[in-house]
Design an enzyme around this catalytic site. Structure first.
Site, PDB file in Angstrom:
ATOM      1  N   ASP A 139      -7.749  -6.359  10.045  1.00 11.46           N
ATOM      2  CA  ASP A 139      -7.203  -5.242   9.255  1.00 11.46           C
ATOM      3  C   ASP A 139      -7.138  -3.962  10.076  1.00 11.46           C
ATOM      4  O   ASP A 139      -6.472  -2.996   9.672  1.00 11.46           O
ATOM      5  CB  ASP A 139      -8.090  -4.962   8.039  1.00 11.46           C
ATOM      6  CG  ASP A 139      -8.127  -6.126   7.067  1.00 11.46           C
ATOM      7  OD1 ASP A 139      -7.075  -6.735   6.821  1.00 11.46           O
ATOM      8  OD2 ASP A 139      -9.227  -6.433   6.561  1.00 11.46           O
ATOM      9  N   ASP A 158       0.789  -1.252   0.000  1.00  9.70           N
ATOM     10  CA  ASP A 158       0.000   0.000   0.000  1.00  9.70           C
ATOM     11  C   ASP A 158       0.812   1.288   0.000  1.00  9.70           C
ATOM     12  O   ASP A 158       0.294   2.326   0.406  1.00  9.70           O
ATOM     13  CB  ASP A 158      -0.904   0.087   1.253  1.00  9.70           C
ATOM     14  CG  ASP A 158      -2.039  -0.922   1.210  1.00  9.70           C
ATOM     15  OD1 ASP A 158      -2.168  -1.645   0.210  1.00  9.70           O
ATOM     16  OD2 ASP A 158      -2.801  -0.977   2.191  1.00  9.70           O
TER      17      ASP A 158
HETATM   18  C1  BGC Z   1      -0.838  -5.094  10.409  1.00 11.26           C
HETATM   19  C2  BGC Z   1       0.373  -5.904  10.836  1.00 11.26           C
HETATM   20  C3  BGC Z   1       0.089  -7.385  10.689  1.00 11.26           C
HETATM   21  C4  BGC Z   1      -0.432  -7.702   9.296  1.00 11.26           C
HETATM   22  C5  BGC Z   1      -0.822  -9.144   9.115  1.00 11.26           C
HETATM   23  C6  BGC Z   1      -1.306  -5.498   9.043  1.00 11.26           C
HETATM   24  O1  BGC Z   1      -2.489  -4.851   8.740  1.00 11.26           O
HETATM   25  O2  BGC Z   1      -0.545  -3.725  10.457  1.00 11.26           O
HETATM   26  O3  BGC Z   1       0.695  -5.605  12.158  1.00 11.26           O
HETATM   27  O4  BGC Z   1       1.229  -8.143  10.976  1.00 11.26           O
HETATM   28  O5  BGC Z   1      -1.547  -6.893   8.996  1.00 11.26           O
HETATM   29  O6  BGC Z   1      -1.967  -9.477   9.800  1.00 11.26           O
END
Ligand code: BGC
Length: 474
Positions: free
Chosen positions: A413, A180
């Site tokens: 998320d 992103d």
């Molecule tokens: C988070 C991370 C996480 C990843 C996988 C991201 O949205 O910010 O901390 O490890 O998702 O779940």
């Protein structure tokens, strides 16, 4: 288990890096050798890297994710699937990150475990840019917008040092680089109405491009690493337009291409690109074509068809195939491959249409025919009703190296409401089910699930829904 990197590692790194550089220049000279694309399993002798690292590879299963999955009702069915290992902060690299996010293991522990599993390949997510996630708040990280030096020396250099241990020489290490980030510099900057102050700041200070090119060059110098840069998804950069004000597609490929030459990054450092990471866009819409003529006008030229909204694509397969060509036109190698994250894009619930709608009203036709059930394609947080997508697999199409599960199913998320934390994570209203939207999702409701924890943290409820709505079904 928590052995720290030693001086020895650094020495190992310089030796490896030196030999890799020599190999790299030979590879550059032979890079355009024809036919590589048709032979995904072929070894490029000069570079020592295979064309498709997933071909024939046993992929690392993260035991920390697997344990959580297996503990849920029905979770055993997918607990043996490979998922991405997210290095989502500097402390995480050393196993000092927030245990709620990655389970607490550092990079070295994951690599050791991969060797112990007899895996051929491990998927590591490089995700810690300064000023991370500039158009959203849920995954803001720990480094401030100007902390590029810390990113390079305390994060990337440390990762390179760990990965270069000869103990891991036989592992193919796939690096998924900075989700992103670059597309934000195209679509969410002034003068567009979707602009955010922070994305303007990150475009102006250049630290995304600096950080990503540095990461790709340093990681790419290792003989066993495969770099894939994140390229958003069709519902984000699928708009190619003659009017530059609305063109995301060509502008993004150009932005990616502009990194070649920065910090010594060459085209050879980039093995490919990944789409749909941690997102919900479908692989294909089986019941309708985006330019199909309904009611006298192609669907993608009809202002009433809000779901399409002039986008050139309605799915990730067509999008990645076209984007790949555009990336090659912008300086990347002819044999780059694409990855698609299919962890949560199945949309297999009772709502799933079994054929095209019979409506002659174009907007109704699309809404009744589409598999993707989101309210709007800009919705990205904990989408209610989503299901697991295609299981991870190598070479599903000629241009796709693999379907992968980079976002571990069950991990949030973003929080549905503000939760104080020391991970740098903010509260993004796009994760609040009651939020009515902003210009980045066409001012639509967020479509998010309620009661969700911080991003990266586990949700039994979301995991159960993903299983129930899986497509293909489990
Ligand atoms: C988070 C991370 C996480 C990843 C996988 C991201 O949205 O910010 O901390 O490890 O998702 O779940």
């Amino acid at each position: 288990m928590t052995v720290r990197r030693s001086k020895k590692r650094r020495i190992a790194l310089s030796a490896l890096a030196a030999s890799a550089l020599v190999a790299g220049s030979i590879a550059a000279a032979t890079a355009s050798s024809a036919g590589a694309e048709e032979n995904p399993g072929d070894v490029d002798a000069a570079q020592g890297k295979v064309d498709n690292p997933y071909e024939g590879a046993q992929v690392y299963v993260n035991p920390q994710w697997a344990e959580q999955a297996a503990a849920e009702p029905g979770g055993e069915a997918i607990a043996d699937q490979p998922t991405g290992v997210w290095m989502d902060s500097t402390p995480t690299v050393h196993g000092d990150g927030d245990p709620g996010s990655t389970g607490g293991w550092g990079l070295q522990e994951h690599l050791d475990e991969a060797v112990a599993q007899g895996a051929d390949l491990i998927q590591v997510v490089i995700y810690n840019l300064p000023g991370r996630d500039c158009a959203a708040l849920a995954s803001n990280g720990q480094l401030g917008p100007d902390e590029i030096d810390a990113y390079k020396t305390e994060y990337i250099d440390e990762i390179v040092s760990i990965m270069s241990d000869p103990a891991y020489a036989d592992l193919r290490i796939v690096n998924v680089i900075e989700i992103d980030s670059l597309p934000n510099l195209v679509t969410n900057v002034s003068p567009r109405e979707t602009a955010t102050e922070k994305c303007d700041e990150m475009l102006a200070n250049g630290n995304y491009q600096d950080g990503i090119s540095y990461a790709a060059a340093e990681l790419g110098a290792l003989p066993n690493t495969y770099n894939y840069i994140d390229a958003g998804h069709h519902g984000w950069i699928g708009w190619g337009d003659e009017n530059p004000e609305y063109d995301n597609f060509h502008a993004s490929a150009e932005m990616f291409g502009s990194l070649i030459g920065m910090n010594g990054m060459t085209a050879d450092d980039i093995h490919g690109f990944i789409s749909n990471t941690a997102n919900y866009s479908v692989l294909e819409e089986p019941h309708w074509a985006v330019d199909e003529n309904v009611g006298g006008t192609p669907l993608n030229q009809n202002p009433d068809v809000k779901w399409v909204d002039w986008n050139d694509f309605n799915n990730e397969k067509d999008f990645t195939q076209a984007l790949r060509e555009e990336l090659i036109a912008n300086g990347f190698n002819e044999n780059i491959g694409m990855l698609i994250d299919t962890s949560r894009n199945g949309w297999g619930g009772d709502y799933r249409p079994s054929g095209p709608s019979s409506s002659t009203d174009p907007a109704t036709f699309v809404d009744e025919s589409r598999i993707d059930q989101r309210i709007q394609k800009g919705n990205w947080c904990n989408q209610a009703g989503a299901g697991l997508g295609e299981r991870p697999q190598a070479s599903p199409e000629a241009w796709i190296d693999a379907y992968v599960w980079i976002k571990p199913p069950g991990e949030s998320d973003g929080a549905s409401e503000e939760i104080p934390n020391d991970e740098g994570k903010g509260f993004d209203e796009m994760c609040d089910p009651d939020y009515q939207g902003n210009p980045r999702n066409g001012n639509n409701p967020s479509g998010a699930r309620d009661n969700m924890p911080l991003s990266g943290h586990w949700s039994s409820e979301q995991f159960a829904e993903l299983l129930a709505n899986a497509y293909p079904p489990l």
